[in-house]
Design a protein around this motif. Structure first.
Motif, short mmCIF file in Angstrom:
data_model
loop_
_atom_site.label_atom_id
_atom_site.label_comp_id
_atom_site.label_asym_id
_atom_site.label_seq_id
_atom_site.Cartn_x
_atom_site.Cartn_y
_atom_site.Cartn_z
N ARG A 87 -4.78 -75.63 97.01
CA ARG A 87 -4.42 -75.22 95.66
C ARG A 87 -4.55 -73.70 95.50
N ARG A 88 -5.55 -73.12 96.19
CA ARG A 88 -5.75 -71.68 96.10
C ARG A 88 -4.59 -70.92 96.74
N SER A 89 -4.07 -71.40 97.85
CA SER A 89 -2.95 -70.72 98.51
C SER A 89 -1.68 -70.80 97.66
N ILE A 90 -1.49 -71.92 96.97
CA ILE A 90 -0.32 -72.05 96.08
C ILE A 90 -0.45 -71.08 94.91
N LEU A 91 -1.66 -70.95 94.37
CA LEU A 91 -1.89 -70.02 93.26
C LEU A 91 -1.67 -68.58 93.71
N THR B 179 0.21 -67.56 96.19
CA THR B 179 1.65 -67.38 96.43
C THR B 179 2.40 -67.21 95.12
N ALA B 180 2.04 -67.98 94.10
CA ALA B 180 2.70 -67.86 92.80
C ALA B 180 2.41 -66.51 92.17
N ALA C 40 4.20 -60.99 90.82
CA ALA C 40 4.00 -59.54 90.92
C ALA C 40 5.22 -58.87 91.54
N CYS C 41 5.79 -59.49 92.55
CA CYS C 41 6.98 -58.92 93.19
C CYS C 41 8.18 -58.92 92.24
N LEU C 42 8.32 -59.97 91.46
CA LEU C 42 9.43 -60.04 90.50
C LEU C 42 9.26 -59.00 89.40
N LEU C 43 8.02 -58.83 88.93
CA LEU C 43 7.78 -57.85 87.87
C LEU C 43 7.90 -56.42 88.38
N ALA C 44 7.66 -56.20 89.65
CA ALA C 44 7.77 -54.86 90.22
C ALA C 44 9.22 -54.38 90.20
N GLY C 45 10.17 -55.30 90.17
CA GLY C 45 11.57 -54.92 90.15
C GLY C 45 12.10 -54.61 88.77
#
Length: 54
Positions: free
Chosen positions: A2-6, A8-9, A14-19
């Motif tokens: 669950r931690r890895s999914i969180l 990754t999300a 963050a990557c989407l907002l950086a654009g």
């Protein structure tokens, strides 16, 4: 798991907002009438009479 999914999300968000932001070429502000841009003659030369410390 669950931690890895969180992680990754959060990383994806963050990557989407950086654009976000302005797109396209840099646009400089328009010069106001009557003002001249600074010339190289108006910038003082650096003082080279004193040596730099070692």
């Amino acid at each position: 798991m669950r931690r890895s999914i969180l992680c990754t999300a959060l990383l994806s968000a963050a990557c989407l907002l950086a654009g976000c932001g302005n797109k396209g070429p840099l646009v400089l502000p328009r010069a106001q009438p009557g003002s001249a841009p600074p010339s190289a003659a108006s910038v003082p030369a650096p003082d080279t009479s004193t040596p730099l410390p070692n």
